[in-house]
Design a protein around this motif. Structure first.
Motif, short mmCIF file in Angstrom:
data_model
loop_
_atom_site.label_atom_id
_atom_site.label_comp_id
_atom_site.label_asym_id
_atom_site.label_seq_id
_atom_site.Cartn_x
_atom_site.Cartn_y
_atom_site.Cartn_z
N ALA A 2 0.82 -1.21 0.26
CA ALA A 2 0.01 0.08 -0.05
C ALA A 2 0.78 1.11 -0.04
O ALA A 2 0.32 2.38 -0.26
N LEU A 3 1.93 1.04 0.41
CA LEU A 3 3.05 2.38 0.68
C LEU A 3 4.47 2.42 -0.22
O LEU A 3 5.21 2.89 0.32
N VAL A 4 3.98 1.99 -1.55
CA VAL A 4 5.23 1.96 -2.54
C VAL A 4 5.82 3.53 -2.65
O VAL A 4 6.79 3.60 -2.46
N PHE A 5 4.85 4.57 -2.83
CA PHE A 5 5.26 5.93 -2.82
C PHE A 5 5.35 6.41 -1.42
O PHE A 5 6.14 7.47 -1.14
N GLU A 6 4.53 6.25 -0.37
CA GLU A 6 4.55 6.82 0.82
C GLU A 6 5.91 6.53 1.77
O GLU A 6 6.36 7.52 2.47
N THR A 7 6.49 5.40 1.76
CA THR A 7 7.48 5.03 2.60
C THR A 7 8.80 6.01 2.25
O THR A 7 9.10 6.44 1.26
N ARG A 8 9.49 6.38 3.34
CA ARG A 8 10.60 6.96 3.32
C ARG A 8 11.87 6.41 3.67
O ARG A 8 12.96 6.80 3.61
N HIS A 9 11.51 5.05 3.48
CA HIS A 9 12.82 4.15 3.91
C HIS A 9 12.90 3.24 2.57
O HIS A 9 13.53 2.23 3.25
N GLY A 10 12.96 3.54 1.72
CA GLY A 10 13.27 2.80 0.71
C GLY A 10 14.88 2.99 -0.07
O GLY A 10 14.92 2.54 -1.21
N GLY A 11 15.57 3.86 0.73
CA GLY A 11 16.92 3.93 0.24
C GLY A 11 16.83 4.93 -0.60
O GLY A 11 15.96 6.00 -0.86
N ARG A 12 18.02 5.42 -1.19
CA ARG A 12 18.23 6.45 -2.24
C ARG A 12 17.40 6.37 -3.35
O ARG A 12 17.32 5.37 -3.88
N ASP A 13 16.52 7.51 -3.64
CA ASP A 13 15.66 7.66 -4.52
C ASP A 13 14.34 6.61 -4.24
O ASP A 13 13.46 6.61 -5.25
N GLY A 14 14.32 6.00 -3.36
CA GLY A 14 13.26 4.98 -2.99
C GLY A 14 12.68 4.22 -4.33
O GLY A 14 13.37 3.43 -4.70
N TRP A 15 11.46 4.38 -4.48
CA TRP A 15 10.61 3.69 -5.55
C TRP A 15 11.34 3.80 -6.88
O TRP A 15 10.97 3.06 -7.61
N HIS A 16 12.01 4.86 -7.21
CA HIS A 16 12.63 4.97 -8.29
C HIS A 16 13.50 3.67 -8.79
O HIS A 16 13.79 3.32 -9.77
N LYS A 17 14.32 3.52 -7.78
CA LYS A 17 15.42 2.36 -7.88
C LYS A 17 14.84 0.96 -7.53
O LYS A 17 15.50 0.00 -8.10
N ARG A 18 13.79 1.01 -6.80
CA ARG A 18 13.39 -0.35 -6.41
C ARG A 18 12.49 -1.13 -7.47
O ARG A 18 12.62 -2.45 -7.73
N PHE A 19 12.04 -0.35 -8.39
CA PHE A 19 11.07 -0.86 -9.28
C PHE A 19 11.15 -0.46 -10.82
O PHE A 19 11.66 0.79 -10.88
#
Length: 220
Positions: free
Chosen positions: A115-132
């Motif tokens: 539910a929190l792909v965008f909301e989480t602040r804990h996805g590392g540098r650049d967050g969702w941009h890098k994870r998916f």
């Protein structure tokens, strides 16, 4: 391999979409299920939650009382504190599982349902941009989300007006903690709309699946 983030707010129907993607062949990782496994007694996440939120969030059997924890987190404005404990560990575990799948199946479609792909602040540098590599949003109107939340929580039991209003207010508080669907849609690669019957959502998933397979290097 194609790494896909599947997201949607409370009551959007993303779990229904996730089940269908899994039936079609996607490797679906549930952020909720991973988070729950990390919140079991003996896990570092469990210990940190009890340390921060106190023994009132521990049930008689030693498990976390998730309802009590949610009341404190949402009711006292401490949801980000809770996320700061759970999300980094959950994301790290997702990365481990994704790597394991990739080693076995280099052309897999690995989908993280969260539910929190965008909301989480804990996805590392650049967050969702890098994870998916791709992001899919399942969206619905707020009225639909609230109605689905109440139906799920009440489990078919008739509610009096006061109970219904309390549940609806709880749903809106939770929705308010999440980013607006319009904002998410602008940053998603695909948007599935789920205001109608479930078969309409399934049809959208079925139509999208061949494109995801192709992007992962798979062929029918």
């Amino acid at each position: 391999m194609l790494r896909v983030g599947l997201t949607g707010g409370l009551g959007s129907g993303k779990s229904t979409a996730a089940r269908r993607f899994a039936e079609l062949g996607a490797h679906v990782l549930s952020a909720d299920e991973i988070g729950r496994s990390l919140m079991q007694p003996g896990e570092a996440v469990y210990d940190e939650i009890v340390k921060r939120f106190g023994t009132e969030v521990v049930a008689d059997g030693g498990q976390l009382d998730r309802a009590a924890l949610a009341r404190i987190a949402f009711g006292q404005g401490r949801i980000e504190e809770l996320n700061g404990i759970v999300h980094p560990a959950t994301i790290a575990r997702q990365a481990e599982l994704t790597a394991e799948i990739a080693a076995r199946e280099p052309q897999a479609v690995v989908m993280v349902e969260s539910a929190l792909v965008f909301e989480t602040r804990h996805g590392g540098r650049d967050g969702w941009h890098k994870r998916f590599d791709r992001i899919i949003l399942v969206r619905a109107s707020e009225a639909t989300k609230v109605a689905r939340f109440v139906a799920r929580i009440s489990r078919g039991v008739a509610l009096n007006d006061a109970s219904r209003e309390e549940m609806e207010a709880d749903a809106r508080r939770r929705i308010a903690q999440q980013l607006d669907d319009y904002w998410k849609a602008e940053r998603s690669d695909y948007v599935l709309t789920n205001d109608g019957p479930v078969n309409a959502l399934i049809a959208q998933v079925d139509a999208l699946w061949p494109e995801l397979r192709e992007q992962a290097g798979l062929r029918s």
